[in-house]
Design an enzyme around this catalytic site. Structure first.
Site, PDB file in Angstrom:
ATOM      1  N   ARG A   1      23.440  38.936  38.401  1.00  0.00           N
ATOM      2  CA  ARG A   1      23.513  39.035  39.865  1.00  0.00           C
ATOM      3  C   ARG A   1      22.993  37.770  40.549  1.00  0.00           C
ATOM      4  NH1 ARG A   1      24.525  44.437  41.307  1.00  0.00           N
ATOM      5  NH2 ARG A   1      23.565  45.977  39.961  1.00  0.00           N
TER       6      ARG A   1
ATOM      7  N   ASP B   1      38.075  47.725  44.007  1.00  0.00           N
ATOM      8  CA  ASP B   1      38.780  47.673  42.728  1.00  0.00           C
ATOM      9  C   ASP B   1      39.836  48.789  42.699  1.00  0.00           C
ATOM     10  OD1 ASP B   1      39.391  47.110  40.085  1.00  0.00           O
ATOM     11  OD2 ASP B   1      37.651  48.135  39.260  1.00  0.00           O
TER      12      ASP B   1
ATOM     13  N   GLU C   1      31.375  45.642  51.241  1.00  0.00           N
ATOM     14  CA  GLU C   1      31.423  45.914  49.799  1.00  0.00           C
ATOM     15  C   GLU C   1      31.523  44.607  49.013  1.00  0.00           C
ATOM     16  OE1 GLU C   1      30.997  47.458  47.234  1.00  0.00           O
ATOM     17  OE2 GLU C   1      32.175  49.267  46.971  1.00  0.00           O
ATOM     18  N   ASP C   2      31.062  44.637  47.784  1.00  0.00           N
ATOM     19  CA  ASP C   2      31.236  43.453  46.945  1.00  0.00           C
ATOM     20  C   ASP C   2      32.679  43.347  46.453  1.00  0.00           C
ATOM     21  OD1 ASP C   2      31.009  45.675  45.242  1.00  0.00           O
ATOM     22  OD2 ASP C   2      29.679  44.695  43.807  1.00  0.00           O
TER      23      ASP C   2
END
Ligand code: IMP
Ligand code: MG
Length: 172
Positions: free
Chosen positions: A162, A100, A96-97
């Protein structure tokens, strides 16, 4: 005016990605990994990470939709694109980036566990651990960050930024 401040430079990111890949390669030594990247944000991280691994891996991607505004993660999550391979009995690493609130990764971990992989772990490039709405600990974390909104290295703000090689914080 929108100002971007560098939080992690390309050089810092490269170094950390190599460290993570070394740890992951050691942990899965002798095995084969299924890397599942979460689109779109993780595509740059996945590309860098797999090229630093010293074990074989296959790569697939998922895309999930969560409904809400760009800066606030919302509650309703569903697959927009599922993986295209059978993960039963395999060693799976979700990449995952950002973790959160934890809602997205919890949804994915739950869905994949139902498919009986041999093992399931999560590698998050960034961890906003103070914003969790649901408890979740990633197995591998690139950097732990605060509550600031970040862009670059695959991560967007309304599809912008991005392409930036550094991870930046947006300041108004
Ligand atoms: P959550 O853990 O379900 O709240 O959502 C995680 C997802 O929210 C990440 O994969 C990102 O797509 C998005 N997200 C969270 N924080 C940021 C940020 O600072 N910049 C860009 N996207 C973010
Ligand atoms: Mg994402």
């Amino acid at each position: 005016m929108k100002i971007r401040k560098v939080l992690y430079s390309k050089e810092e990111i490269d170094k950390r990605v190599r460290e993570l890949a070394d740890i992951i390669s050691r942990d899965y030594q002798g095995g084969e990994l299924i890397v599942i990247g979460v689109l779109k944000g993780a595509f740059v991280f996945v590309a860098d990470l797999i090229r630093c691994l010293s074990i074989p891996c296959v790569v697939d991607f998922v895309r999930v939709a969560s409904y809400g505004s760009a800066t606030v993660s919302s509650e309703k999550i569903e697959f927009k694109k599922d993986v295209e391979m059978d993960i039963k009995g395999k060693d799976v690493l979700i990449v995952e980036d950002i973790v959160d609130t934890g809602l997205t990764i919890s949804f994915l971990a739950e869905k994949f566990k139902e498919r009986s992989p041999n093992s399931l772990k999560v590698c998050a490039f960034l961890d906003k651990k103070h914003r969790r709405k649901i408890a979740f600990d990633a197995d591998y974390v690139g950097f732990t960050v605060g509550e600031e909104f970040v862009v670059g290295y695959g991560i967007d703000f309304n599809e912008m930024d991005r392409f930036l090689p550094d991870v930046c914080v947006i300041e108004e």
